[in-house]
Enzyme design. Sequence first.
Site, PDB file in Angstrom:
ATOM      1  N   CYS A 192       3.041  -3.173  15.091  1.00 39.03           N
ATOM      2  CA  CYS A 192       2.918  -2.864  13.658  1.00 39.03           C
ATOM      3  C   CYS A 192       2.253  -3.992  12.880  1.00 39.03           C
ATOM      4  CB  CYS A 192       4.307  -2.566  13.099  1.00 39.03           C
ATOM      5  SG  CYS A 192       4.301  -2.247  11.336  1.00 39.03           S
ATOM      6  N   GLU A 216       0.812  -1.214   0.000  1.00 42.83           N
ATOM      7  CA  GLU A 216       0.000   0.000   0.000  1.00 42.83           C
ATOM      8  C   GLU A 216       0.845   1.263   0.000  1.00 42.83           C
ATOM      9  OE1 GLU A 216      -2.261  -0.949   3.531  1.00 42.83           O
ATOM     10  OE2 GLU A 216      -0.922   0.266   4.759  1.00 42.83           O
ATOM     11  N   GLY A 236       7.309  -2.091   5.437  1.00 45.43           N
ATOM     12  CA  GLY A 236       8.694  -2.532   5.277  1.00 45.43           C
ATOM     13  C   GLY A 236       9.721  -1.668   5.985  1.00 45.43           C
ATOM     14  N   GLU A 237      10.910  -2.223   6.110  1.00 44.08           N
ATOM     15  CA  GLU A 237      12.040  -1.495   6.682  1.00 44.08           C
ATOM     16  C   GLU A 237      12.952  -1.100   5.514  1.00 44.08           C
ATOM     17  OE1 GLU A 237      13.213   0.030   9.309  1.00 44.08           O
ATOM     18  OE2 GLU A 237      15.068   0.311   8.204  1.00 44.08           O
ATOM     19  N   ASN A 278      -2.235   3.585  16.586  1.00 46.17           N
ATOM     20  CA  ASN A 278      -3.381   3.118  15.837  1.00 46.17           C
ATOM     21  C   ASN A 278      -3.570   1.639  16.184  1.00 46.17           C
ATOM     22  OD1 ASN A 278      -5.236   3.237  13.781  1.00 46.17           O
ATOM     23  ND2 ASN A 278      -3.771   4.153  12.357  1.00 46.17           N
ATOM     24  N   CYS A 306       7.548  -7.336   6.745  1.00 45.66           N
ATOM     25  CA  CYS A 306       8.720  -6.701   7.354  1.00 45.66           C
ATOM     26  C   CYS A 306       9.329  -7.649   8.372  1.00 45.66           C
ATOM     27  CB  CYS A 306       8.321  -5.398   8.033  1.00 45.66           C
ATOM     28  SG  CYS A 306       9.709  -4.486   8.708  1.00 45.66           S
ATOM     29  N   SER A 334      12.231   6.632   6.987  1.00 41.92           N
ATOM     30  CA  SER A 334      11.960   6.288   8.382  1.00 41.92           C
ATOM     31  C   SER A 334      12.464   4.875   8.644  1.00 41.92           C
ATOM     32  CB  SER A 334      10.454   6.383   8.625  1.00 41.92           C
ATOM     33  OG  SER A 334      10.144   5.948   9.930  1.00 41.92           O
ATOM     34  N   CYS A 366      -7.734  -0.856   5.827  1.00 38.11           N
ATOM     35  CA  CYS A 366      -6.821  -1.395   4.814  1.00 38.11           C
ATOM     36  C   CYS A 366      -5.545  -1.983   5.386  1.00 38.11           C
ATOM     37  CB  CYS A 366      -6.491  -0.349   3.768  1.00 38.11           C
ATOM     38  SG  CYS A 366      -7.954   0.179   2.897  1.00 38.11           S
ATOM     39  N   HIS A 392      10.613   5.267  19.894  1.00 37.94           N
ATOM     40  CA  HIS A 392       9.500   4.728  20.689  1.00 37.94           C
ATOM     41  C   HIS A 392       9.793   4.461  22.156  1.00 37.94           C
ATOM     42  CE1 HIS A 392       7.818   4.737  16.808  1.00 37.94           C
ATOM     43  NE2 HIS A 392       7.936   3.485  16.484  1.00 37.94           N
TER      44      HIS A 392
HETATM   45  N1  SAH Z   1      10.209   0.395   9.143  1.00 40.31           N
HETATM   46  C1  SAH Z   1      10.217   1.817   9.181  1.00 40.31           C
HETATM   47  C2  SAH Z   1       9.124   2.489   8.368  1.00 40.31           C
HETATM   48  C3  SAH Z   1       7.734   1.917   8.437  1.00 40.31           C
HETATM   49  S1  SAH Z   1       6.738   2.254   9.819  1.00 40.31           S
HETATM   50  C4  SAH Z   1      10.209   2.304  10.610  1.00 40.31           C
HETATM   51  O1  SAH Z   1      10.187   1.470  11.515  1.00 40.31           O
HETATM   52  O2  SAH Z   1      10.287   3.498  10.845  1.00 40.31           O
HETATM   53  C5  SAH Z   1       6.446   3.979   9.841  1.00 40.31           C
HETATM   54  C6  SAH Z   1       6.133   4.504  11.228  1.00 40.31           C
HETATM   55  O3  SAH Z   1       4.836   4.040  11.661  1.00 40.31           O
HETATM   56  C7  SAH Z   1       7.134   4.030  12.258  1.00 40.31           C
HETATM   57  O4  SAH Z   1       7.497   5.061  13.132  1.00 40.31           O
HETATM   58  C8  SAH Z   1       6.348   2.955  12.982  1.00 40.31           C
HETATM   59  O5  SAH Z   1       6.863   2.694  14.222  1.00 40.31           O
HETATM   60  C9  SAH Z   1       4.941   3.555  12.975  1.00 40.31           C
HETATM   61  N2  SAH Z   1       3.874   2.594  13.267  1.00 40.31           N
HETATM   62  C10 SAH Z   1       3.860   1.264  13.066  1.00 40.31           C
HETATM   63  N3  SAH Z   1       2.723   0.713  13.510  1.00 40.31           N
HETATM   64  C11 SAH Z   1       1.978   1.714  14.001  1.00 40.31           C
HETATM   65  C12 SAH Z   1       0.678   1.767  14.605  1.00 40.31           C
HETATM   66  N4  SAH Z   1      -0.062   0.675  14.795  1.00 40.31           N
HETATM   67  N5  SAH Z   1       0.223   2.978  14.996  1.00 40.31           N
HETATM   68  C13 SAH Z   1       0.966   4.097  14.779  1.00 40.31           C
HETATM   69  N6  SAH Z   1       2.185   4.112  14.227  1.00 40.31           N
HETATM   70  C14 SAH Z   1       2.696   2.919  13.848  1.00 40.31           C
END
Ligand code: SAH
Length: 355
Positions: free
Chosen positions: A114, A86, A157-158, A288, A107, A189, A332, A214
Amino acid sequence: MSQPISIYDLQGFDQLRRELRIDPQQVRQLRNRLLKHFDSDADVLAKFPASDQVRLHSLEVYRRCDSELDGASKLLFRTQAGMLIESVVLRIATGRTTLCVSSQVGCAAACEFCATGKMGVAQDLSASEILDQVLQAGQLLASEGRKIRNLVFMGMGEPFHNEENLYLAIGALTASELFHHSPAKILVSTVGIPDAMIRCARRFPEVNQALSLHSARQESREKIIPLAKKYPLEQLRRAIVEINRIQQKPVMIEYLMLAGVNDASEDADALIAWLQGLDVHVNLIPYNPIEDAPQLVATERPGRDAFARQLKQAGYKTTIRYSLGADIDAACGQLVKKENRTIQRHHATTLFKQK
Ligand code: SAH
């Protein structure tokens, strides 16, 4: 007939042009119309003499979900391997438009909070699959008279687990003969892979970086981010010192607010101590909720505000991320996972039947 040539294959295009004696100007126009102005496929192909020999896209649009609450849209694409990814278009009220792209299907970082991490092992997207998200979203926005202003690698993804394709994609995005997007308007990110963060800063000093921190307490961070064990906080801090030296601009620190996990006043103190001396901008993210982590609960608004106040009082630029597309997000984010599961099952049955 030979394989169609990808729009990003500069050498292939050169060869095609020479074989068919196409004016180089026409090739330039094709690329400019498509990648800089995001004209429609039909428009650009109508003006190109060898339109049947070029391949514009590597992804297929599977579904589009528009938020009913605000200007967010989610685009689900099917990759060449048949998996779904997505991209999210964020039409921000000020007129600025941000596109959030994916770098992998699934990922391997498997963070607790996540949805993508819960999908299982990762598959890398090719550079053209990364770029096609930008192209197709760009075309959608162009049809509304909008342009992509910011490009963020914050989707599935990372990015640093797919480092070479990430760099190829950033190279194409910023190349003057291709997308010509400003590197200062790109943000990568990461979960926090120190060596890759430094490599990226050296290679693309203008590209912004965000660290999904975090928690600034090693033990708490390990509970929600498995890779925290491999890349301890001290090492991440040293990486940011080095990136600050190379870039001379702030690194974004993302901080997901989870009730009882990382949102106490002592957590803010630990964060303030960890950030000491770093050039950063802190972004507090409302969590979220996801189906697979029922134990995690979002910090309520007053808690987030108090945490932000504490950081600001200590002198750190802090913003609370305003979340768009809450309705389509939940729908989604989970949807991709479910649909990919069905696709995998389908593949498995097809294989089984062939035997
Ligand atoms: N892998 C990378 C980019 C993808 S995630 C990273 O870890 O940064 C993008 C952002 O969304 C990251 O800061 C991640 O921690 C956050 N994220 C992941 N799941 C989430 C959720 N359920 N609610 C809010 N933010 C979330």
